[in-house]
Design a protein around this motif. Structure first.
Motif, PDB file in Angstrom:
ATOM      1  N   ARG A  81       8.785   3.131   4.621  1.00 26.19           N
ATOM      2  CA  ARG A  81       9.155   3.642   5.949  1.00 26.19           C
ATOM      3  C   ARG A  81       9.743   5.048   5.832  1.00 26.19           C
ATOM      4  NH1 ARG A  81       9.858  -0.175  10.191  1.00 26.19           N
ATOM      5  NH2 ARG A  81       8.936  -2.152   9.583  1.00 26.19           N
ATOM      6  N   ARG A  98       2.261   4.892  -3.419  1.00 25.10           N
ATOM      7  CA  ARG A  98       2.644   3.685  -4.167  1.00 25.10           C
ATOM      8  C   ARG A  98       3.151   4.063  -5.551  1.00 25.10           C
ATOM      9  NH1 ARG A  98       1.521  -0.134  -0.693  1.00 25.10           N
ATOM     10  NH2 ARG A  98       2.602  -1.580  -2.043  1.00 25.10           N
ATOM     11  N   ARG A 154       5.289  -6.325  -0.055  1.00 23.48           N
ATOM     12  CA  ARG A 154       3.925  -6.820   0.128  1.00 23.48           C
ATOM     13  C   ARG A 154       3.249  -7.123  -1.214  1.00 23.48           C
ATOM     14  NH1 ARG A 154       5.969  -5.874   4.290  1.00 23.48           N
ATOM     15  NH2 ARG A 154       5.073  -5.454   6.333  1.00 23.48           N
ATOM     16  N   ARG A 159      -1.284  -3.998  11.874  1.00 23.09           N
ATOM     17  CA  ARG A 159      -0.591  -3.773  10.613  1.00 23.09           C
ATOM     18  C   ARG A 159      -0.981  -4.847   9.583  1.00 23.09           C
ATOM     19  NH1 ARG A 159       4.948  -2.997   8.974  1.00 23.09           N
ATOM     20  NH2 ARG A 159       5.816  -4.373  10.538  1.00 23.09           N
ATOM     21  N   ASP A 181      -2.605  -3.887   6.131  1.00 24.63           N
ATOM     22  CA  ASP A 181      -1.878  -4.197   4.893  1.00 24.63           C
ATOM     23  C   ASP A 181      -2.670  -5.142   3.989  1.00 24.63           C
ATOM     24  OD1 ASP A 181       0.149  -2.630   5.896  1.00 24.63           O
ATOM     25  OD2 ASP A 181       1.498  -4.284   6.399  1.00 24.63           O
ATOM     26  N   ARG A 207      -6.385  -3.179   2.682  1.00 27.91           N
ATOM     27  CA  ARG A 207      -6.441  -1.902   1.966  1.00 27.91           C
ATOM     28  C   ARG A 207      -6.917  -2.155   0.537  1.00 27.91           C
ATOM     29  NH1 ARG A 207       0.012  -1.586   2.035  1.00 27.91           N
ATOM     30  NH2 ARG A 207       0.405  -2.921   0.259  1.00 27.91           N
TER      31      ARG A 207
END
Ligand code: DC
Length: 223
Positions: free
Chosen positions: A40, A109, A130, A180, A184, A187
């Motif tokens: 975020r 990431r 996640r 979302r 998520d 991807r």
């Protein structure tokens, strides 16, 4: 030296991960690490710079002069973006979408990987996200996939936003949550999915207290 215990809790947005993980960590004397806050913060950084949060090239370029870190103040996690405490402003719906967008970029990431790894290496913790069980802490002693139906998750998020004074309609909250979720879990890099050895906890029919005690018991069994 004291043994380090790592608990990984993954799952979709609104499953209650952060509330449950935070409460379980407190009960067991572990620190709580909310990794979503890091994504975020990067998302908010991109928005502040007026970038398209899906544009990998410009977001990657921004990372060269971006600093994101976590600090614990009175036991509460705060997230900093270039020295500014952004813990509050990362919670808006725009920041949620921006976080989901930038989290699909490999450079983002990679950028956040060491921060997460180092905290877990040095502290017994409950870390939520996640890809914690699948990528960040594949050797965690406890791996939990916390989920709930989309409708239940949207209802919880809707009430949470309402409490903060937002007038986002339920339908919009649900639509954004589904978008979302899709993003998520579809991807290419580190998609949201349970690890092979994780235990799935579906909280759709559980109260908050039941969700917390289920997770605490699962952790105690392995500790
Ligand atoms: O948990 P959250 O809603 O605060 O996470 C915001 C976004 O960050 C989420 O849509 C996906 C991304 N994220 C991620 O890709 N990996 C994590 N470990 C945590 C969050």
């Amino acid at each position: 030296m004291k043994k380090i215990i790592n608990v990984a809790i993954d799952g979709p947005g609104g499953a209650g991960k952060s509330t449950v993980a935070k409460a379980a960590a407190k009960e067991l004397g572990l620190i709580y690490v909310d990794t979503g806050a890091l994504y975020r913060a990067v998302g908010v950084g991109a928005l502040k710079n007026g970038l398209d949060t899906k544009d990998a090239a410009s977001v990657t370029e921004m990372l060269t002069d971006t600093e994101v870190g976590l600090k614990y103040i009175d036991g509460v996690q705060h997230v900093f973006l270039n020295g500014e405490d952004v813990s509050e402003i990362i919670r808006t719906p725009d920041a949620s979408m921006a976080a989901s967008n930038v989290s699909a970029i490999q450079a983002v990431r990679d950028f956040l990987f060491d921060t997460q790894r180092n905290i877990a290496k040095n502290n017994s913790c409950v870390m939520d996200g996640r890809d914690i069980a699948t990528v960040v802490l594949p050797d965690a002693q406890v791996k939990i996939f916390l989920t709930a139906s989309a409708e239940v998750r949207a209802q919880r998020r809707f009430l949470e936003l309402k409490e903060k004074g937002s007038d986002e309609p339920y339908e919009k909250v649900l639509a954004e949550l589904l978008e979302r979720d899709y993003q998520d879990s579809h991807r290419e890099i580190a998609p949201l999915k349970p690890a092979e050895d994780s235990v799935t906890v579906d909280t759709s029919e559980m109260s908050l207290e039941q969700s917390i005690s289920t997770v605490v018991n699962l952790i105690k069994e392995k500790m």
